[in-house]
Every structure is written in structure tokens, then in C-alpha cells.
Design a protein around this motif. Structure first.
Motif, PDB file in Angstrom:
ATOM      1  N   GLY A 489      21.263  -1.982  -7.902  1.00  0.00           N
ATOM      2  CA  GLY A 489      22.819  -2.038  -7.764  1.00  0.00           C
ATOM      3  C   GLY A 489      23.437  -3.078  -8.791  1.00  0.00           C
ATOM      4  N   SER A 490      23.020  -4.058  -9.055  1.00  0.00           N
ATOM      5  CA  SER A 490      23.663  -4.633  -9.775  1.00  0.00           C
ATOM      6  C   SER A 490      22.705  -5.384 -10.999  1.00  0.00           C
ATOM      7  N   ASP A 491      23.047  -6.352 -12.181  1.00  0.00           N
ATOM      8  CA  ASP A 491      22.052  -6.494 -12.938  1.00  0.00           C
ATOM      9  C   ASP A 491      21.991  -7.930 -13.167  1.00  0.00           C
ATOM     10  N   VAL A 492      22.421  -8.042 -12.253  1.00  0.00           N
ATOM     11  CA  VAL A 492      22.176 -10.016 -11.619  1.00  0.00           C
ATOM     12  C   VAL A 492      21.118  -9.954 -11.114  1.00  0.00           C
ATOM     13  N   ALA A 493      20.831  -8.925 -10.116  1.00  0.00           N
ATOM     14  CA  ALA A 493      20.149  -8.988  -9.049  1.00  0.00           C
ATOM     15  C   ALA A 493      18.262  -7.912  -9.704  1.00  0.00           C
ATOM     16  N   MET A 494      18.194  -7.954 -10.663  1.00  0.00           N
ATOM     17  CA  MET A 494      17.464  -7.097 -11.455  1.00  0.00           C
ATOM     18  C   MET A 494      15.990  -7.978 -10.822  1.00  0.00           C
ATOM     19  N   ALA A 495      15.856  -9.246 -11.161  1.00  0.00           N
ATOM     20  CA  ALA A 495      15.098 -10.157 -11.531  1.00  0.00           C
ATOM     21  C   ALA A 495      14.724 -10.726 -10.140  1.00  0.00           C
ATOM     22  N   ARG A 496      14.825 -10.673  -8.844  1.00  0.00           N
ATOM     23  CA  ARG A 496      15.806 -10.913  -7.678  1.00  0.00           C
ATOM     24  C   ARG A 496      14.187  -9.364  -6.638  1.00  0.00           C
ATOM     25  N   THR A 497      15.348  -8.234  -7.034  1.00  0.00           N
ATOM     26  CA  THR A 497      14.860  -7.185  -7.048  1.00  0.00           C
ATOM     27  C   THR A 497      13.197  -6.537  -7.448  1.00  0.00           C
ATOM     28  N   GLU A 498      13.199  -7.152  -9.066  1.00  0.00           N
ATOM     29  CA  GLU A 498      11.527  -6.444  -9.625  1.00  0.00           C
ATOM     30  C   GLU A 498      10.335  -7.622  -8.794  1.00  0.00           C
ATOM     31  N   GLN A 499      10.849  -9.286  -8.180  1.00  0.00           N
ATOM     32  CA  GLN A 499       9.994  -9.877  -7.581  1.00  0.00           C
ATOM     33  C   GLN A 499       9.558  -9.174  -6.287  1.00  0.00           C
ATOM     34  N   ALA A 500      10.727  -8.282  -4.997  1.00  0.00           N
ATOM     35  CA  ALA A 500      11.026  -8.078  -3.795  1.00  0.00           C
ATOM     36  C   ALA A 500       9.827  -6.422  -3.954  1.00  0.00           C
ATOM     37  N   ILE A 501      10.109  -6.135  -5.260  1.00  0.00           N
ATOM     38  CA  ILE A 501       9.733  -4.798  -4.987  1.00  0.00           C
ATOM     39  C   ILE A 501       8.100  -5.403  -5.195  1.00  0.00           C
ATOM     40  N   THR A 502       7.574  -6.383  -6.098  1.00  0.00           N
ATOM     41  CA  THR A 502       6.008  -6.939  -6.364  1.00  0.00           C
ATOM     42  C   THR A 502       6.124  -7.038  -4.634  1.00  0.00           C
ATOM     43  N   ALA A 503       5.946  -8.057  -4.477  1.00  0.00           N
ATOM     44  CA  ALA A 503       6.040  -8.564  -3.015  1.00  0.00           C
ATOM     45  C   ALA A 503       5.764  -7.448  -1.807  1.00  0.00           C
ATOM     46  N   LEU A 504       6.734  -6.115  -1.963  1.00  0.00           N
ATOM     47  CA  LEU A 504       5.822  -5.683  -1.340  1.00  0.00           C
ATOM     48  C   LEU A 504       5.010  -4.222  -1.635  1.00  0.00           C
ATOM     49  N   LEU A 505       5.001  -4.039  -2.296  1.00  0.00           N
ATOM     50  CA  LEU A 505       3.886  -3.228  -2.624  1.00  0.00           C
ATOM     51  C   LEU A 505       2.524  -4.104  -2.608  1.00  0.00           C
ATOM     52  N   THR A 506       2.237  -5.343  -2.855  1.00  0.00           N
ATOM     53  CA  THR A 506       1.169  -6.292  -2.239  1.00  0.00           C
ATOM     54  C   THR A 506       1.301  -6.232  -1.292  1.00  0.00           C
TER      55      THR A 506
END
Length: 658
Positions: A489-506
Motif C-alpha cells: 500500500g505504501s513505500d514506508v510499509a515495504m520493509a515491514r511487509t517484506e518481513q511479514a511475508i517472509t515470516a508467514l511463508l516460513t
């Protein structure tokens, strides 16, 4: 043998000593091969005299004239001009003496073949710092006085021998030199022209100038008021006859140059360079060629490199800077075939995360599509409806895949432009038609707008899109994905979302069998790679520019050799080493400057031509300025050695060069 005593008449003429030689020797070679051209000459020449120096060939006449005119230095002894020992003078001070004190009239005229009569006459005045309009007026006045007023714009090849010699005399007079040195001035002339030249020299002497005439003909020497005979490098007789003349007032100091300024000197050098280039167009073209190719290569290659880089970045930017790409397989994995680690359920789970705006899972394969009797193999890709928004890919006709199509396993298909052109070459509208994929009928519901080739040369329009669920059921078989694209949704959330996806799929996979890539980091990597490639292209092009510079140096060295006599003429008429150095260096700079401009034009033209063939090209002022500056500096650097060779030539040797 001691020098003979001068007669009383000769003593009375030399009321003001202008030139004095004391035990002057000039030897060439060494040891047994040594040649004594002059051997202990004692001589005084007064202001206002008309002196003839006679002797057989090899007696030392020309050597003596070269010493008197400061074209050469004695091996031993002392030579004074107005009381100044020439041995103490620097090369530039000697050039100033030649410019202000002496006017040379040579047997072979020594005129520049590519210059007009007026331009030849102007040469000493140019080295004296006289303004262009002043020296032009002075040259035209002198030529008119010598009966050549209608020949000022004629080149030496368009003049007779007598006319050329009068041009040489006008050149000797343009700086109002008090001493005229004439070396066999009638030797190459017919009888009438010879008489005219002698009459002119007598007139100049009558006006008060000192005239020193070198000749082997006693009949010509008889026109002088004093005759000095040389034999085996020694003065064997010195006799005076005739009347005295009132000497011209001598300058208080010789060698004072008018302040022309560097800009004026450069301007004159540029004009001489252009004239020299014009006189030998073939050599100039060869010199220009290497520089033109080098500059054009630099500009074209950098433009192509920058264009390719910008094209890649634009395509990445078109996907959005706030996107994440999830790919199957762990980092560094290089497996063969499909990697079955990502599933549609993973995509559903990712869509439920905060800050996730769009999710597009994808699976693709290469299949043959049939429409009527035509077959065409293309890339068939199963997608979700979010694919169109993520790729920013508008429709040309029809509609895109909907969520209902995915839920209902609808046998519908959206075609790219390349597929349409191959399956419907007659221009039939495919919307509403059916195509077979592995013998499964799919209804065409839409046609995508044209995207063109990617930065890697792949045709993006060579694609057919179907609902992902339909693809799993009808074509692909196993339900795993080739990738998932996520829009945050926004550039500022990129790092947070990337970490969330990594954690979810792991957590879902119990292992890290996937990779999450940020488009920003991808953009940086692509940019760095493109910069490296552009630098490589520029370096290759720069090599051609260096090769062009070496070519300039070689051709300029050849030019110096070809123009050795011209260099001698310029030195004899007062050119300093700096003047010669500046002239030839400026010639190289002008050649490279013109070559640089032509190269810039050619490079831009090549870039435009390449662009017309579909390759990405990005022009900017930087590469053009850089290439032109390099070409300019090439002229400075590679032109220095030939210019220095020219500037340090021996005037006597240069004048004698054939």
C-alpha cells in the motif's frame, strides 16, 4: 691568411658599424671529415652600404649570409649586431633580430605556395604583432609600389619568377628592416627580371637601407658599392667603389614586439591552420577520420548504454516501486524444471496481510494455440484479476479476467497482440471467437494493448492469459505457482511487509524454500549492472578515440616533415619557437576540434538511426561534451610532440630541406 685591408673608400662608407665579425669560424662535422665553411673571417659592414659578397661555389658565401642574418651561429669567433654579441642571445631573441633587423630575399623566393602574395608579404608583420588590417594595408602598399597591385590575391604558382621575387622583396620590407640580405636574387630569373630586381635593390640602398648581395657573378656584383670576395672560407679581397649613401636611422633597440596578446596569436594560428588544412584536403580528411570515428563511437555507445539502462528502470518503475516479488526456491538454488514450493493458498494468505494492496499469483507454460486452421506456440499464463492492475496493462478490446472467472474455472482467454497477429492475420476481431489450447476450447474475451519488446529483447505481447484456476484444472496439472507479485500500500510499509511475508511463508512451509525480492533493490542492482556495461562500452569507444589521437600525431609528424621549408621560411621571417609551437599545436587542436564536432554529429545520427530500429537510446549533453573535450585535449596532447619538433628545427637546415 689574414683579412685584407679595406680601402679608404670602404672605410668612409662604414660611418656607422652595423654588423661586425671578428675571427668568425663555422665548421661542420668533426675530425678528418670536418669542413671549414668559414675560417677566421674579420668583417665590418656599415649602415647604408651596398655590399656584394662574391665567390665560387663552396667558398662560404651562403654560410656567411646565414650567419649575418642570424639563421646560424658561428662555431668560433664573435658576431655583433649593433654591438650585441649574437652568441649571448636566446633563440627567441635571434628570431626578433631576424624579424626587425633583416629582410631576406632568397634565390628560390621561398614563398608559401598555399598563401596569396599579400599573405606572404604579411608573414613578418604578423610575427611583429601588427594588427591584421595594418599589415594588410602595408602589404598592399608595398606590392602596389613594386608593380603588383593587381596580383595581391594571386598565389605564387600564378606569378612569374620576377613577380615572385618582387613579392619576396616586399616581404623583406614589410617590417621596414634596415638590412636586406639577398642570396642570388637573380639566379632563377631571366635577364630582364634580373635587371629589374637589381634596380630595385639599388633603389632601396639609395633610400638608406643596407643591402648585402650574395652572388657568384662579377657582373651582378659590379652594381654594388663594395665587393667582398671569399675563397675557401676566407676573405681574400674587400674593395669599395661608387658613392656614399646617407644611412637610414637605426632603431635604438631591436627585437621589441608589439603586444598582440595571446588571443591575437591564437586567432592568427587558427587562420593559418585552416589555410593549411584547405591546401591539403586529403591529408586533412585522413587526420579527421580517426577523431570523428572515436568521438562518434563514444557518443553512440554511451547513448545506447544509457538508453538500455533507462528502459530497464522505466519498466521496473512501471510495475511500481512498492512491489515485492516472491519466487520459489531458496537463495542460490539452481534447480532444473518447475519448483513446487509456492501454492495459491500462499497467495491467499499473503493477501490477508496488512498493507498488502494487490496480489497476483502466476503459473505459465508454453503451448500451441489453434484458431481455425492456424497454429501458433505462445506463453500461456494463468493469473488472477489483480495481474492487470499490477502490470498496468490496459485492454485494446474486450474485457479482462474477473474473480468470477477464477472461481468458476471459466474457459476464457485474453490474447496479446503478437498472438492475435499470428492467429488472425486477416484482421478478424478475435473477441467472441474460440481458440484451442491442448484441444481445450477457450473463448477469447479480450485483447491486450501492445507492450512491445522488453529490455532483454523479449516480446511482451507474445502471451495468452487464462484464469489461474482454469489453468490448474485444464492445462498445468499440479497446483503450484511460478511466482507471486505483491503490491504494498505504501513505500514506508515495504520493509515491514517484506518481513511479514517472509515470516508467514516460513511458518507455512516450515522452511525457507522461497525468495522475497524488493523491486527497489532490484532497481539498484539493475542500475549498477547497467552502469558497469555503459562504462565498458565507453571504455571501448575511448580506445578508438586514443587510436585517433595517435593517428593525428603521426599525420602531424608527417606534416612537419613535408612543411620543413615552410618552417624555415617562418623562422627566417621572425617566428619565435613559441610561434611555431603554437601554430602546429593549434593546427592539431583545430583538426581535432572539427573532428570532434563532426564526430558529435555522426554519433547523434547513429544513435537516432539505431533508435528507429527499436533500440532504446538516451541522449544527454554529458557524453557529447565529454567526447568533444577529449577530442580537443587529444589535439593538445598528441599535437605537442610534432609541434615541438617543428619549433626546435634549425632554421638553416629547414630552409635547405628539399
Amino acid at each position: 691568411m689574414n683579412a685584407p685591408e679595406r680601402s679608404d673608400t670602404a672605410r668612409s662608407v662604414a660611418s656607422a658599424t652595423l654588423l661586425r665579425l671578428s675571427q668568425v669560424c663555422r665548421h661542420y662535422g668533426s675530425g678528418e671529415a670536418q669542413v671549414k665553411a668559414l675560417d677566421g673571417v674579420d668583417l665590418e659592414i656599415g649602415a647604408g652600404e651596398f655590399v656584394a659578397i662574391v665567390g665560387q661555389s663552396g667558398s662560404g658565401k651562403s654560410t656567411l649570409m646565414n650567419l649575418l642574418g642570424c639563421l646560424d651561429r658561428p662555431t668560433a669567433g664573435r658576431y655583433e649586431v649593433l654591438g650585441r654579441d649574437v652568441a649571448t642571445l636566446s633563440p627567441d631573441e635571434l628570431a626578433a633580430l631576424r624579424r626587425d633587423a633583416f629582410g631576406f630575399v632568397f634565390q628560390r623566393y621561398n614563398l608559401l605556395a598555399d598563401a596569396t602574395a599579400a599573405e606572404n608579404v604579411e608573414i613578418p608583420a604578423a610575427y611583429a604583432g601588427l594588427a591584421r588590417h595594418e599589415r594588410r594595408a602595408r602589404a598592399e602598399q608595398l606590392l602596389s609600389g613594386l608593380g603588383l597591385g593587381d596580383r595581391t590575391d594571386h598565389r605564387p604558382g600564378q606569378l612569374s619568377g620576377g613577380q615572385q621575387q618582387r613579392v619576396a622583396i616586399a616581404r623583406a620590407l614589410v617590417n621596414d628592416a634596415p638590412v636586406i640580405l639577398a642570396d642570388e636574387p637573380t639566379g632563377a630569373l631571366d635577364s630582364q627580371s634580373g635587371r629589374d630586381v637589381l634596380a630595385l635593390l639599388k633603389r632601396l640602398n639609395a633610400e638608406g637601407r643596407t643591402v648585402i648581395l650574395i652572388t657568384h657573378d662579377p657582373g651582378i656584383a659590379a652594381h654594388a658599392d663594395r665587393t667582398i670576395e671569399l675563397r675557401d672560407g676566407r676573405v681574400v679581397s674587400d674593395e669599395a667603389s661608387g658613392t656614399d649613401h646617407e644611412p637610414r636611422p637605426l632603431p635604438a633597440a631591436l627585437g621589441i614586439r608589439r603586444a598582440q596578446g595571446l588571443a591575437g596569436e591564437v586567432s592568427e594560428a587558427v587562420k593559418m591552420a585552416l589555410r593549411s588544412m584547405r591546401s591539403n584536403l586529403f591529408r586533412t580528411a585522413l587526420t579527421l577520420l580517426g577523431v570523428v570515428i572515436g568521438v562518434a563511437a563514444v557518443i553512440a555507445m554511451l547513448a545506447i548504454g544509457d538508453g538500455s539502462k533507462q528502459d530497464v528502470l522505466d519498466r521496473i518503475a512501471a510495475m511500481g516501486s512498492n512491489q515485492l516479488s516472491v519466487r520459489p526456491g531458496f537463495s542460490g538454488f539452481r534447480g532444473a524444471g518447475d519448483i513446487a514450493t509456492l501454492t495459491p493458498e500462499d497467495a491467499e494468505a499473503i493477501r490477508a496481510l496488512p498493507d498488502v494492496a494487490l496480489v497476483s499469483p502466476e503459473r505459465s507454460g508454453s503451448y500451441v494455440l489453434r484458431a481455425g486452421s492456424l497454429d501458433y506456440r505462445s506463453q500461456v499464463q494463468g493469473v488472477w484479476p489483480d495481474f492487470q492492475a499490477l502490470r498496468d496493462w490496459p485492454m485494446a478490446r474486450g474485457s479482462f479476467i474477473t474473480q468470477d472467472d477464477v472461481r468458476g474455472y471459466a474457459p476464457v482467454i485474453v490474447l496479446g497482440q503478437t498472438v492475435v497477429q499470428n492467429l488472425y492475420p486477416d484482421g478478424t476481431d478475435p473477441v467472441g471467437q474460440f481458440v484451442l489450447v491442448r484441444n481445450v476450447p477457450f473463448e477469447v474475451i479480450g485483447v491486450l494493448s501492445a507492450k512491445g519488446a522488453s529490455s532483454w529483447g523479449m516480446d511482451q505481447d507474445d502471451v495468452a492469459l487464462i484464469p489461474l484456476s482454469t489453468g490448474f484444472m485444464r492445462l498445468f496439472g499440479q497446483s503450484f505457482l511460478s511466482g507471486i507479485t505483491v503490491k504494498v500500500g505504501s513505500d514506508v510499509a515495504m520493509a515491514r511487509t517484506e518481513q511479514a511475508i517472509t515470516a508467514l511463508l516460513t511458518e507455512r512451509h516450515r522452511t525457507v524454500d522461497f525468495q522475497v525480492r524488493n523491486t527497489a533493490s532490484l532497481q539498484e542492482a539493475v542500475s549498477a549492472t547497467a552502469d558497469t556495461m555503459t562504462a565498458l562500452l565507453g571504455s571501448v569507444a575511448a580506445i578508438s578515440l586514443i587510436v585517433g589521437g595517435i593517428g593525428v600525431m603521426n599525420i602531424m609528424l608527417v606534416s612537419v616533415t613535408e612543411r620543413t621549408r615552410e618552417i624555415g621560411i617562418r623562422m627566417a621571417t621572425g617566428a619565435r619557437r613559441r610561434d611555431i609551437l603554437l601554430q602546429f599545436n593549434i593546427e592539431a587542436v583545430v583538426v581535432c576540434g572539427i573532428g570532434g564536432l563532426l564526430g558529435v554529429a555522426l554519433g547523434l545520427g547513429v544513435g537516432m538511426l539505431v533508435e528507429r530500429f527499436g533500440m532504446a537510446v538516451a541522449f544527454s549533453a554529458g557524453p557529447a561534451l565529454l567526447a568533444f573535450t577529449c577530442a580537443f585535449l587529444t589535439g593538445v596532447v598528441f599535437g605537442y610532440l610534432p609541434a615541438r619538433k617543428a619549433a626546435y628545427m634549425d632554421p638553416v637546415a629547414a630552409l635547405a630541406y628539399e
